[in-house]
Write an enzyme that holds these catalytic residues in place. Structure first.
Site, mmCIF file in Angstrom:
data_model
loop_
_atom_site.group_PDB
_atom_site.id
_atom_site.type_symbol
_atom_site.label_atom_id
_atom_site.label_comp_id
_atom_site.label_asym_id
_atom_site.label_seq_id
_atom_site.Cartn_x
_atom_site.Cartn_y
_atom_site.Cartn_z
ATOM 1 N N ARG A 43 -52.348 -64.198 -20.968
ATOM 2 C CA ARG A 43 -51.755 -63.286 -19.981
ATOM 3 C C ARG A 43 -52.546 -61.988 -19.875
ATOM 4 N NH1 ARG A 43 -45.374 -64.727 -20.725
ATOM 5 N NH2 ARG A 43 -45.386 -66.160 -18.970
ATOM 6 N N LYS A 204 -33.688 -82.591 -18.325
ATOM 7 C CA LYS A 204 -32.387 -82.634 -17.655
ATOM 8 C C LYS A 204 -32.496 -82.490 -16.149
ATOM 9 C CE LYS A 204 -29.614 -80.966 -21.431
ATOM 10 N NZ LYS A 204 -28.745 -79.897 -21.902
ATOM 11 N N GLY A 361 -44.164 -74.321 -18.462
ATOM 12 C CA GLY A 361 -44.702 -74.290 -19.821
ATOM 13 C C GLY A 361 -45.078 -75.654 -20.371
ATOM 14 N N GLY A 384 -40.599 -69.748 -14.716
ATOM 15 C CA GLY A 384 -39.417 -69.606 -13.871
ATOM 16 C C GLY A 384 -39.759 -69.247 -12.433
HETATM 17 P P1 AMP Z 1 -37.757 -79.412 -19.088
HETATM 18 O O1 AMP Z 1 -37.662 -78.163 -19.898
HETATM 19 O O2 AMP Z 1 -36.489 -79.804 -18.431
HETATM 20 O O3 AMP Z 1 -38.957 -79.438 -18.181
HETATM 21 O O4 AMP Z 1 -37.958 -80.570 -20.150
HETATM 22 C C1 AMP Z 1 -39.102 -80.736 -20.935
HETATM 23 C C2 AMP Z 1 -38.759 -81.615 -22.104
HETATM 24 O O5 AMP Z 1 -38.316 -82.867 -21.638
HETATM 25 C C3 AMP Z 1 -39.907 -81.879 -23.016
HETATM 26 O O6 AMP Z 1 -39.629 -81.267 -24.251
HETATM 27 C C4 AMP Z 1 -39.917 -83.397 -23.163
HETATM 28 O O7 AMP Z 1 -40.077 -83.823 -24.492
HETATM 29 C C5 AMP Z 1 -38.543 -83.783 -22.679
HETATM 30 N N1 AMP Z 1 -38.474 -85.176 -22.209
HETATM 31 C C6 AMP Z 1 -39.216 -85.740 -21.259
HETATM 32 N N2 AMP Z 1 -38.895 -87.036 -21.128
HETATM 33 C C7 AMP Z 1 -37.911 -87.291 -22.018
HETATM 34 C C8 AMP Z 1 -37.154 -88.459 -22.356
HETATM 35 N N3 AMP Z 1 -37.361 -89.626 -21.731
HETATM 36 N N4 AMP Z 1 -36.221 -88.346 -23.321
HETATM 37 C C9 AMP Z 1 -36.025 -87.172 -23.947
HETATM 38 N N5 AMP Z 1 -36.694 -86.049 -23.674
HETATM 39 C C10 AMP Z 1 -37.636 -86.099 -22.714
#
Ligand code: AMP
Length: 409
Positions: A43, A204, A361, A384
């Site tokens: 940064r 999620k 990230g 974000g």
């Molecule tokens: P996000 O912060 O929502 O972008 O989620 C990122 C996280 O999703 C990472 O830490 C990944 O390890 C997790 N992730 C991706 N695919 C899966 C999966 N099939 N099951 C569990 N965690 C997952």
């Protein structure tokens, strides 16, 4: 990468003579710290050009930033002092530091400056008024400067005193790294080469409904992978065993599937998966068809047939927007899907077949792991803010730089 859109709607450093002026520069110096040691200086590197330009043009560079989330006023852990030392090291010249960003200490430090000097003020979030965008605090900051330059796209989704309030108080301009980010995002998303494909992954779906809804109105292909795809699969009647899933959002997932159809967006979901009964490094895995997930199994990555499917999408697209890993990429062997896609996208970019833009990230970490970052057309470090931009939201810090809202000068 040379594509850029005219930025006529925003004021930039091209629109102002900074010589002799006190220039309040909002930077994002929220660097990761490890016991007062900066563990990643990316940064800081990004804003050096902007500092140098203003200094060479004989403006007084007064840097403002937050660091961390201090809750109860000043604390040594969140002091920007080590950052001043690092900026000094990178520039090879003296950078002054003031232990408060407002009041007598800050005023004296500014008064002591010669044209071209550089000063870093202490963490703006040591004052609770910063995040409240408190008018008296904005006023106290504004007293220190003649003009305001916002060079922190990554904090522009927040309407705080130093990211938004100041832009209404002083003549406001986009700094060079803000300008670059806006040019890249605007040109690649407002007028992309088509077909445009998006890959959205992550844990999620509930955190990315808006993103999916907005993207499907703009893109021809949308691949949903990662944990969030499970909610769509379940909503489609698939058995997904013990996989991560937000069952209560099944209706929204079904609605999104219908919306994609209505928007002529081809929504693509995994057709096979890498599964395991334990989520741990080097767990025993199986590749199974999406219709054959066992009751005790978890989907932890996309399978080889799905990878081929995504590669096919990329081959027919001209632009890719990517946010979120398509598997649990931090834990081998569940990194394979994400890294394979990253490598193919990088290769297609290298030969000029695809424009690629990515951010967030985890996505950056995955691209780095794949050695793909350098070849991507643009990688936004703004987590974000990048997401909100993709969601189609107006970012307060950016809006305040529009010509129509910054009439003073
Ligand atoms: P996000 O912060 O929502 O972008 O989620 C990122 C996280 O999703 C990472 O830490 C990944 O390890 C997790 N992730 C991706 N695919 C899966 C999966 N099939 N099951 C569990 N965690 C997952």
């Amino acid at each position: 990468m040379t594509r850029s859109a005219p930025l006529s709607v925003f004021r930039t450093l091209d629109d102002v003579d900074v010589a002799g002026k006190r220039v309040l520069v909002r930077a994002d110096l929220n660097v990761p710290m490890d016991d007062s040691r900066i563990s990643d200086t990316t940064r800081i590197e990004r804003i050096i050009v902007n500092i140098q330009e203003i200094s060479e043009k004989k403006g007084k560079v007064i840097l403002l930033s937050h660091l961390g989330r201090p809750k109860n006023g000043p604390d040594a852990k969140n002091s920007l002092k080590p950052v001043a030392v690092e900026i000094e090291r990178q520039l090879g010249r003296y950078v002054a530091f003031a232990s408060n960003c407002i009041g007598g200490v800050a005023k004296s430090a500014v008064e002591a400056m010669q044209d071209g000097d550089i000063l870093l003020l202490e963490n703006t979030r040591f004052h609770a008024a910063e995040t409240k965008n408190d008018p008296a605090f904005v006023e106290a900051l504004a007293e220190l400067g003649d003009i305001y330059v916002n060079d922190a796209f990554s904090t522009a989704h927040r309407a705080h005193a130093s990211t938004e309030g100041l832009a209404h108080k002083l003549p406001a301009y986009a700094g060079r790294s803000m300008q670059h980010e806006l040019e890249m995002l605007t040109s690649m998303l407002a007028d992309p080469k088509r077909p445009l494909a998006a890959i959205v992954g992550g844990a999620k779906v509930s955190t990315k409904f808006e993103l999916l809804g907005n993207l499907m109105r703009r893109v021809e292909y949308l691949f949903v992978g990662g944990g969030m795809a499970n909610t769509f699969l379940e909503a489609n009647g698939k058995q997904i065993g013990k996989s991560l899933c937000e069952k209560k959002f099944a209706d929204i997932a079904r609605q999104l599937i219908a919306d994609a159809e209505g928007a002529n967006c081809k929504l693509v979901l995994p057709i096979d998966a890498v599964v395991a009964t334990r989520f741990e490094a080097n767990a025993r895995t199986k590749v199974v068809d999406i219709d054959a997930i066992g009751e005790e199994e978890m989907i932890l990555d996309i399978g080889p047939r799905t990878i081929s499917q995504v590669v096919g999408l990329l081959a027919s697209a001209r632009t890719l927007v990517w946010n979120g890993p398509v598997g649990a990429f931090e834990v081998p062997p569940f990194h394979t899907g994400t890294l394979s896609i990253a490598k193919v996208a990088a290769q297609l970019t290298k030969v000029g077949a695809l424009d690629t833009i990515a951010g967030g990230g985890d996505t950056i970490a995955a691209l780095n792991q794949a050695g793909a970052t350098q070849d991507f057309t643009y990688v936004s470090t703004a987590g974000g803010a990048f997401l909100e931009w993709l969601e189609g939201k107006r970012l307060p810090g950016v809006e305040a730089l529009r010509l129509s809202t910054t009439a003073k000068s």
